[in-house]
Write a protein that holds these residues in place. Sequence first.
Motif, short mmCIF file in Angstrom:
data_model
loop_
_atom_site.label_atom_id
_atom_site.label_comp_id
_atom_site.label_asym_id
_atom_site.label_seq_id
_atom_site.Cartn_x
_atom_site.Cartn_y
_atom_site.Cartn_z
N ASN A 206 0.85 -1.18 0.00
CA ASN A 206 0.00 0.00 0.00
C ASN A 206 0.89 1.23 0.00
O ASN A 206 1.82 1.34 0.80
CB ASN A 206 -0.91 0.02 1.23
CG ASN A 206 -1.96 -1.07 1.17
OD1 ASN A 206 -2.39 -1.47 0.09
ND2 ASN A 206 -2.39 -1.55 2.33
N LYS B 187 0.62 1.96 -7.08
CA LYS B 187 -0.23 1.21 -8.02
C LYS B 187 -1.49 2.00 -8.38
O LYS B 187 -1.84 2.13 -9.56
CB LYS B 187 -0.63 -0.14 -7.42
CG LYS B 187 0.51 -1.01 -6.93
CD LYS B 187 0.05 -2.37 -6.49
CE LYS B 187 -0.95 -2.34 -5.34
NZ LYS B 187 -0.38 -1.80 -4.11
N SER B 188 -2.17 2.52 -7.38
CA SER B 188 -3.41 3.24 -7.62
C SER B 188 -3.17 4.51 -8.43
O SER B 188 -3.95 4.84 -9.34
CB SER B 188 -4.10 3.59 -6.29
OG SER B 188 -4.48 2.43 -5.60
N THR B 189 -2.11 5.23 -8.13
CA THR B 189 -1.80 6.45 -8.89
C THR B 189 -1.51 6.12 -10.34
O THR B 189 -1.96 6.83 -11.26
CB THR B 189 -0.61 7.18 -8.25
OG1 THR B 189 -0.91 7.48 -6.88
CG2 THR B 189 -0.32 8.47 -8.99
N ASN C 1 -4.71 5.54 -11.96
CA ASN C 1 -5.41 6.82 -12.14
C ASN C 1 -4.91 7.55 -13.38
O ASN C 1 -5.68 8.19 -14.10
CB ASN C 1 -5.23 7.70 -10.91
CG ASN C 1 -6.07 7.25 -9.73
OD1 ASN C 1 -7.02 6.50 -9.89
ND2 ASN C 1 -5.71 7.69 -8.54
N HIS D 89 -13.76 -2.94 -10.38
CA HIS D 89 -13.39 -2.22 -9.16
C HIS D 89 -13.46 -3.11 -7.93
O HIS D 89 -14.27 -4.02 -7.84
CB HIS D 89 -14.32 -1.02 -8.95
CG HIS D 89 -14.20 0.01 -10.02
ND1 HIS D 89 -13.31 1.05 -9.96
CD2 HIS D 89 -14.88 0.17 -11.20
CE1 HIS D 89 -13.43 1.80 -11.05
NE2 HIS D 89 -14.38 1.28 -11.80
N GLN D 90 -12.60 -2.80 -6.95
CA GLN D 90 -12.67 -3.46 -5.64
C GLN D 90 -13.93 -3.02 -4.91
O GLN D 90 -14.61 -3.82 -4.28
CB GLN D 90 -11.43 -3.11 -4.82
CG GLN D 90 -11.38 -3.80 -3.46
CD GLN D 90 -10.15 -3.42 -2.68
OE1 GLN D 90 -9.42 -2.52 -3.05
NE2 GLN D 90 -9.89 -4.11 -1.60
N ASP E 79 -8.83 -4.88 -9.92
CA ASP E 79 -8.28 -4.30 -8.69
C ASP E 79 -8.73 -5.10 -7.49
O ASP E 79 -9.89 -5.01 -7.07
CB ASP E 79 -8.74 -2.84 -8.58
CG ASP E 79 -8.17 -2.14 -7.36
OD1 ASP E 79 -7.22 -2.68 -6.75
OD2 ASP E 79 -8.66 -1.06 -7.00
N SER F 96 -4.72 4.29 3.84
CA SER F 96 -4.70 3.01 3.13
C SER F 96 -5.28 1.93 4.04
O SER F 96 -5.40 2.10 5.26
CB SER F 96 -3.28 2.64 2.72
OG SER F 96 -2.50 2.34 3.88
#
Length: 540
Positions: free
Chosen positions: A41, A45-47, A50, A92-93, A184, A431
């Motif tokens: 976390n 990864k998320s960025t 995005n 999506h999660q 995800d 996170s």
Amino acid sequence: MAAEYILEMKDITKRYGENTVLSNVSLKIRPGEIHALLGENGAGKSTLMNVLFGMPVIHATGGFSGEVLIDGEKTVIASPHDAMLKGIGMVHQEFMLLPGFTITENIKLNREITKPNIMSRIFGSQMESLDMKAMAEDARRALDSVGMGISEYTMVAGLPVGYMQFVEIAREIDKQGVKLLVFDEPTAVLTESEAAQLLKVMKEIAAKGIAIIFITHRLDEVISAADTITILRDGQFVASCPTAETNAVRLAEMMIGRSGGDGEFSLVTAEPREFAADTPIALKVSHLAVDMPGEVVKDVSFNVRQGEIFGIGGLAGQGKIGVPNGIMGVYEASGDVEFLGQKVKLNDARAALSDGMAMVSEDRRGVGLLLDESIEDNIVFNAMQINGDYTKKFLGATQKDTKAIRAHAEEMIRELDIRCVSSLQHTGTLSGGNQQKVCIARALTMHPKLLFVSEPTRGIDIGAKKLVLETLVKLNRELGMTVVMVSSELMELRSICDNIAIVSEGKVVDVLPVNSSDADFGLAMSGIKPERGGEAHEQA
């Protein structure tokens, strides 16, 4: 000639003010490839996703540097809708379904099929009727492709979470021109059988030439399903390699940037102990039944000795999670429970906390935390409500002792390494791993003699998992706290527990020492008590 890569992200750098969250990160995905994207976390990864989806948060904060290429051609993705038009979808999660609509209506949302009618012939195509038959046929094909036999006319409201996850996948598969899907944490809410089915579906999707980016914390799933793996750490590219050339231990080392003392990463942090027959019983559970939906407990009995780390394991939906929720008064329970020789009043959460027991819930967002409140208020909430701690009298009125609260919260932040801006940061912005640490801090603030932890490592990265498990061992070894850990991860239970009760169909099948054979654990989880000499854990 077709490009070698369906997607290339080259030297992506993203800054939020002075903070660099991605630094020259590159990613290459081939058509029909399952490509795992790993990292703790906060690794970036998320960025990165995005950026790929053109999320508003990226454009509103100065954009990014680097290039994105689709089918070998440089492109600009202006929005999530633009990404969809370019053939990029996401499972999506957090579910994006409308509960008041049917499965068909959710699958075809914003892509409805219409047909002419009398009004449309007069006033134009905007007056056309929905072609529900054609939409249902499309939905049926999408559902069949993910192995779901459920009716396409079923309402989404009330569906099990596993079903909703497959509806999400079916919706993406139904879209025309899909080239790349991002999954995800798709198995985070699934049972083991559902997770196995999802991995099978992912491979079938990839076999049709659709590429998949697979984001997960479960390394065994990565080894099983992925063709290639890319690892990020602290916003930087670490490595990319074929799955066949690595293993779970090496992946864990690269993700967290450290290894065990013998050169191998390991979650093992405590040696199991044997307790003398005359060791006092801390918790005696007799014929406990708990009415928890999906985790019903029918008749559970076991003893936990003082100073023990006692594990409760079993397959999903068999009742293990219901045990602590029943004892702590979260769900209706019956039976007899004694704590330190005193009978526990069931169905009374306040009484359980007052007796010296505390719990870290498996549902940290729904039950464990006040997401819109600060970290410090979350940490002291139970202690204030139950014990009256962190309060002071002023002109006859009881007020929060803000200074004491902040000092304690900052101490817990340091001890548990909660990654945050300050103790005033809203807990909902943390996170998953850091939210879990706040849950633990809240429980510890009650100074419990016995701590229940339910699925403490679910949905958090491997570095956070290691810290959580080490924290539990430290509490047990240094403070003498008795710990009862409920987990679906047998490896983690065996890494720190002294004995493990296996629950199947709402009952304890067996209580095993952690060094029992894999076969014994496998049999117990299947509801079969293995034959062996002597009892592993005396049940008085």
